[in-house]
Design a protein around this motif. Structure first.
Motif, short mmCIF file in Angstrom:
data_model
loop_
_atom_site.label_atom_id
_atom_site.label_comp_id
_atom_site.label_asym_id
_atom_site.label_seq_id
_atom_site.Cartn_x
_atom_site.Cartn_y
_atom_site.Cartn_z
N VAL A 11 0.86 -1.18 0.00
CA VAL A 11 0.00 0.00 0.00
C VAL A 11 0.90 1.23 0.00
N ASN A 12 0.53 2.23 -0.77
CA ASN A 12 1.34 3.43 -0.87
C ASN A 12 1.07 4.38 0.29
N GLY A 13 2.03 4.47 1.21
CA GLY A 13 2.05 5.51 2.22
C GLY A 13 1.07 5.42 3.37
N ASP A 14 0.25 4.42 3.44
CA ASP A 14 -0.75 4.34 4.51
C ASP A 14 -0.53 3.05 5.31
N ILE A 15 0.24 3.16 6.37
CA ILE A 15 0.61 2.01 7.19
C ILE A 15 -0.63 1.37 7.82
N ALA A 16 -1.54 2.19 8.33
CA ALA A 16 -2.75 1.66 8.95
C ALA A 16 -3.59 0.90 7.95
N LEU A 17 -3.75 1.42 6.75
CA LEU A 17 -4.52 0.73 5.72
C LEU A 17 -3.85 -0.57 5.32
N ALA A 18 -2.53 -0.57 5.21
CA ALA A 18 -1.81 -1.80 4.88
C ALA A 18 -2.07 -2.88 5.92
N GLY A 25 2.70 -5.21 2.76
CA GLY A 25 3.56 -4.17 3.26
C GLY A 25 3.14 -2.79 2.81
N VAL A 26 4.09 -1.86 2.95
CA VAL A 26 3.84 -0.46 2.63
C VAL A 26 5.02 0.11 1.87
N HIS A 27 4.72 1.02 0.94
CA HIS A 27 5.75 1.76 0.23
C HIS A 27 5.67 3.20 0.70
N LEU A 28 6.74 3.69 1.30
CA LEU A 28 6.74 5.01 1.93
C LEU A 28 7.24 6.11 0.98
N PRO A 29 6.49 7.20 0.87
CA PRO A 29 7.05 8.37 0.18
C PRO A 29 8.22 8.91 1.00
N CYS A 30 9.14 9.63 0.36
CA CYS A 30 10.35 10.08 1.05
C CYS A 30 10.05 10.96 2.27
N VAL A 31 9.04 11.80 2.21
CA VAL A 31 8.72 12.67 3.35
C VAL A 31 8.33 11.82 4.55
N LEU A 36 9.81 8.87 10.10
CA LEU A 36 9.69 7.66 10.91
C LEU A 36 10.87 7.50 11.86
N GLU A 37 10.56 7.02 13.04
CA GLU A 37 11.61 6.72 14.01
C GLU A 37 11.91 5.23 14.07
N ALA A 38 10.97 4.40 13.57
CA ALA A 38 11.16 2.96 13.57
C ALA A 38 10.51 2.36 12.34
N ARG A 39 10.98 1.22 11.95
CA ARG A 39 10.41 0.50 10.81
C ARG A 39 8.97 0.11 11.14
N ALA A 47 10.68 2.20 0.26
CA ALA A 47 10.57 3.66 0.26
C ALA A 47 11.08 4.24 -1.05
N SER A 48 10.54 5.39 -1.39
CA SER A 48 11.04 6.18 -2.50
C SER A 48 12.14 7.10 -1.99
N CYS A 49 13.28 7.08 -2.66
CA CYS A 49 14.42 7.91 -2.26
C CYS A 49 14.92 8.71 -3.46
#
Length: 126
Positions: A11-18, A25-31, A36-39, A47-49
């Motif tokens: 899921v793109n960017g929404d950890i709760a929805l994932a 899993g989840v794919h995190l936008p760079c922002v 995030l402080e923890a995985r 993640a996008s970098c």
């Protein structure tokens, strides 16, 4: 539906929805990655970098992979030489992103990427 065909879903960017949807899993936008402080507690986290600090954060959080881009060289894109610099001795699998085509796989691998992330190019061969 994806699991029935052996595919995984991020899921793109929404950890709760994932978590709620039972996604892989989840794919995190760079922002979001940089905040995030923890995985996140999911089997797959990516993640996008776009630069060295974002790649370093992805590695520090022990993500499963990252996409780096945009790579195809223009005034605002990395180019293969910069991509190679960023990926030198980098610990996570990284896929080059941004205008990639099937014939970019070799250049990506020579730059240190594991491969390419290509949506548009995949449809060109369907």
């Amino acid at each position: 539906l994806a699991h029935a065909h052996g595919a995984r879903v991020l899921v793109n960017g929404d950890i709760a929805l994932a978590n709620h949807a039972g996604a892989d899993g989840v794919h995190l936008p760079c922002v979001q990655l940089m905040q995030l402080e923890a995985r996140p507690d999911l089997p797959l986290v990516a993640a996008s970098c776009h630069n060295a600090p974002e790649l370093a954060r992805a590695a520090a959080l022990e993500l499963d992979f990252a996409v780096l881009g945009p790579v195809r060289e223009t005034a605002s894109h990395l180019g293969w030489a910069r991509c190679a610099q960023l990926l030198e001795n980098f610990s996570l699998p990284v896929f080059a992103l941004g205008g990639m085509r099937r014939d970019d796989v070799e250049a990506a691998q020579q730059a240190g990427a594991h491969g390419i992330a290509a949506i548009r190019a995949a449809w060109d061969y369907c």
